[in-house]
Design a protein around this motif. Structure first.
Motif, PDB file in Angstrom:
ATOM      1  N   ASN A   1       0.874  -1.437   0.026  1.00  0.00           N
ATOM      2  CA  ASN A   1       0.120   0.349   0.203  1.00  0.00           C
ATOM      3  C   ASN A   1       0.311   1.072  -0.034  1.00  0.00           C
ATOM      4  O   ASN A   1       0.444   1.785   0.578  1.00  0.00           O
ATOM      5  N   TYR A   2       1.543   0.914  -0.716  1.00  0.00           N
ATOM      6  CA  TYR A   2       2.466   2.364  -1.164  1.00  0.00           C
ATOM      7  C   TYR A   2       2.532   2.887  -2.168  1.00  0.00           C
ATOM      8  O   TYR A   2       2.124   1.535  -3.152  1.00  0.00           O
ATOM      9  N   PRO A   3       3.074   3.987  -2.846  1.00  0.00           N
ATOM     10  CA  PRO A   3       3.268   3.996  -4.141  1.00  0.00           C
ATOM     11  C   PRO A   3       3.842   3.130  -5.032  1.00  0.00           C
ATOM     12  O   PRO A   3       4.912   2.757  -4.584  1.00  0.00           O
ATOM     13  N   LYS A   4       3.979   2.864  -6.177  1.00  0.00           N
ATOM     14  CA  LYS A   4       4.431   1.989  -6.562  1.00  0.00           C
ATOM     15  C   LYS A   4       5.273   2.191  -7.205  1.00  0.00           C
ATOM     16  O   LYS A   4       6.598   1.583  -7.350  1.00  0.00           O
ATOM     17  N   SER A   5       5.595   3.623  -7.529  1.00  0.00           N
ATOM     18  CA  SER A   5       7.464   4.389  -7.662  1.00  0.00           C
ATOM     19  C   SER A   5       8.721   4.145  -6.358  1.00  0.00           C
ATOM     20  O   SER A   5       9.162   4.450  -6.570  1.00  0.00           O
ATOM     21  N   TYR A   6       7.719   3.762  -4.763  1.00  0.00           N
ATOM     22  CA  TYR A   6       8.746   3.051  -3.863  1.00  0.00           C
ATOM     23  C   TYR A   6       8.928   1.822  -4.114  1.00  0.00           C
ATOM     24  O   TYR A   6       9.218   0.576  -4.114  1.00  0.00           O
ATOM     25  N   GLN A   7       7.472   1.017  -4.238  1.00  0.00           N
ATOM     26  CA  GLN A   7       7.264   0.021  -3.722  1.00  0.00           C
ATOM     27  C   GLN A   7       7.333  -1.351  -5.173  1.00  0.00           C
ATOM     28  O   GLN A   7       7.625  -3.221  -4.548  1.00  0.00           O
ATOM     29  N   GLY A   8       7.394  -0.043  -6.062  1.00  0.00           N
ATOM     30  CA  GLY A   8       7.021  -1.597  -6.994  1.00  0.00           C
ATOM     31  C   GLY A   8       5.810  -2.450  -6.955  1.00  0.00           C
ATOM     32  O   GLY A   8       5.061  -1.787  -6.590  1.00  0.00           O
ATOM     33  N   TRP A   9       6.355  -3.924  -6.696  1.00  0.00           N
ATOM     34  CA  TRP A   9       5.216  -5.188  -6.960  1.00  0.00           C
ATOM     35  C   TRP A   9       4.665  -5.698  -5.589  1.00  0.00           C
ATOM     36  O   TRP A   9       3.849  -5.486  -5.148  1.00  0.00           O
ATOM     37  N   GLY A  10       6.225  -4.641  -4.880  1.00  0.00           N
ATOM     38  CA  GLY A  10       5.529  -5.057  -3.319  1.00  0.00           C
ATOM     39  C   GLY A  10       6.510  -6.238  -2.613  1.00  0.00           C
ATOM     40  O   GLY A  10       7.437  -5.916  -3.158  1.00  0.00           O
ATOM     41  N   LEU A  11       6.138  -6.365  -2.141  1.00  0.00           N
ATOM     42  CA  LEU A  11       7.388  -7.359  -1.158  1.00  0.00           C
ATOM     43  C   LEU A  11       7.670  -8.359  -1.175  1.00  0.00           C
ATOM     44  O   LEU A  11       6.981  -9.559  -1.537  1.00  0.00           O
ATOM     45  N   PHE A  12       8.833  -8.464  -1.096  1.00  0.00           N
ATOM     46  CA  PHE A  12       9.462  -9.844  -2.197  1.00  0.00           C
ATOM     47  C   PHE A  12       8.794 -10.815  -0.588  1.00  0.00           C
ATOM     48  O   PHE A  12       9.366 -11.045   0.428  1.00  0.00           O
ATOM     49  N   HIS A  13       8.665 -11.946  -1.545  1.00  0.00           N
ATOM     50  CA  HIS A  13       8.218 -13.486  -0.488  1.00  0.00           C
ATOM     51  C   HIS A  13       8.441 -14.965  -1.221  1.00  0.00           C
ATOM     52  O   HIS A  13       7.215 -14.737  -2.423  1.00  0.00           O
ATOM     53  N   ILE A  14       8.878 -15.879  -0.381  1.00  0.00           N
ATOM     54  CA  ILE A  14       9.394 -16.735  -0.844  1.00  0.00           C
ATOM     55  C   ILE A  14       8.374 -18.016  -1.265  1.00  0.00           C
ATOM     56  O   ILE A  14       8.316 -18.589  -2.345  1.00  0.00           O
ATOM     57  N   PRO A  15       7.305 -18.285  -0.311  1.00  0.00           N
ATOM     58  CA  PRO A  15       5.981 -19.560  -0.007  1.00  0.00           C
ATOM     59  C   PRO A  15       5.964 -19.082  -1.722  1.00  0.00           C
ATOM     60  O   PRO A  15       5.392 -20.155  -1.756  1.00  0.00           O
ATOM     61  N   GLU A  16       5.328 -18.104  -1.877  1.00  0.00           N
ATOM     62  CA  GLU A  16       4.276 -17.991  -3.220  1.00  0.00           C
ATOM     63  C   GLU A  16       5.039 -17.949  -4.048  1.00  0.00           C
ATOM     64  O   GLU A  16       4.476 -19.226  -5.419  1.00  0.00           O
ATOM     65  N   CYS A  17       6.303 -18.300  -4.189  1.00  0.00           N
ATOM     66  CA  CYS A  17       6.930 -18.553  -5.432  1.00  0.00           C
ATOM     67  C   CYS A  17       7.778 -20.012  -5.648  1.00  0.00           C
ATOM     68  O   CYS A  17       7.704 -20.975  -7.029  1.00  0.00           O
ATOM     69  N   LEU A  18       7.470 -20.525  -4.377  1.00  0.00           N
ATOM     70  CA  LEU A  18       7.458 -22.667  -4.018  1.00  0.00           C
ATOM     71  C   LEU A  18       5.956 -23.224  -4.212  1.00  0.00           C
ATOM     72  O   LEU A  18       6.058 -24.240  -4.052  1.00  0.00           O
TER      73      LEU A  18
END
Length: 305
Positions: free
Chosen positions: A281-298
């Motif tokens: 919930n920060y501007p996209k210019s700061y956060q991009g797509w958001g916080l890196f989170h590994i479980p969803e990747c796996l």
């Protein structure tokens, strides 16, 4: 690092026996101190190349590179696991490109990148971490050289992870080569301090967009007051803050992902990271797509990127 691993969900990978084994990570920085967290019980500093002083044995006369390498691949030997890095069974290819002041040249970076591309198959290098940056959003020859060099590495299959730089919070403050359209650019995530629960926006983290209107950074990771390996025997661990610290969190995390999905291309890894990032919930210019989170990747996000 305990907090970093918790926030990024790295424990989910460890429960599956994923520690980055066999994944080579090139770290272009100030070198590396032969810390026990890298060489006990086995030496995971696979290669050391000095492009500054041309010494042959590992050293770090600044400390920045050792801290970065610890976040990526330290096994927490001296701290009984407390300061373990993200991928403690990955191996390191250390390319010293910065001097004792932490300064370097674009020419040196380019030579190190070219060397990495030539030797990626020999040392099983899949990831390149670059926690350095030239002045933000200036169309200089140096910036163009850095951007061309990292895109050369990307086009040869390497997963290039670059820091967003510490020139925030103004818009357009991403440093080169993080301005490249192709590479994965990492900013520093806001931190939550207990017990008050106050948030810090990590205002130093570089913001997008770039001069070419590219959305940067793509993703955030913890980068505030990170405790990792130091370059002195008397002070084996030290605390540093910056997007330089956030970038290796992602590099190490990607090694865990590749441990499960070894055939992913760099484009597929990037797509997976963006699909699985947690918006803050920060501007996209700061956060991009958001916080890196590994479980969803796996857990399915990388099956069909």
């Amino acid at each position: 690092m305990n907090n970093v691993r918790h926030r990024t969900g790295a424990g989910f990978a460890y429960q599956r026996g994923l520690y980055g084994f066999g994944i080579g990570i090139a770290v272009l920085d100030s070198g590396i101190y032969p810390h026990p967290d890298f060489n006990s019980p086995d030496n995971r500093i696979r290669v050391f190349r000095d492009f500054v002083n041309y010494r042959e044995t590992p050293y770090d006369d600044n400390g920045h590179g050792t801290h970065i390498a610890g976040i990526i691949s330290g096994n927490g030997y001296l701290s009984k696991g407390r300061y373990m890095g993200m991928a403690p069974k990955s191996h390191l290819i250390i390319l010293k490109i910065l001097d004792h002041h932490g300064n370097g040249t674009a020419e040196t970076v380019c030579r190190a990148i070219e060397w990495t591309v030539r030797h990626q198959a020999r040392f099983h290098i899949r990831i390149m971490n670059i926690s350095i940056g030239a002045k933000a959003n200036q169309l200089t020859v140096e910036n163009r050289m850095l951007t061309d060099a990292v895109e050369y590495a990307w086009d040869h299959g390497l997963i290039v992870v670059a820091a967003a730089g510490n020139n925030g919070p103004s818009l357009g403050s991403i440093t080169s080569p993080g301005t490249s359209r192709k590479v994965i650019t990492v900013g520093a995530a806001p931190e939550i301090f207990s017990p008050a629960g106050q948030k810090s926006s990590c205002i130093f983290s570089g913001r997008g967009p770039t001069k070419n209107c590219i959305c940067k950074p793509e993703i955030l990771a913890p980068g505030f007051q990170i405790c990792s390996c130091g370059n002195h025997k008397e002070h084996p661990y030290t605390i540093r803050s910056g997007t330089s610290m956030a970038s290796p969190v992602v590099s190490g995390g990607i090694a865990l992902i590749l441990d499960q999905y070894p055939d992913l291309t760099n484009k597929e890894v990037k797509r997976c990271l963006l699909k699985s990032a947690r918006p803050l919930n920060y501007p996209k210019s700061y956060q991009g797509w958001g916080l890196f989170h590994i479980p969803e990747c796996l857990d399915g996000r990388c099956d069909s990127p």
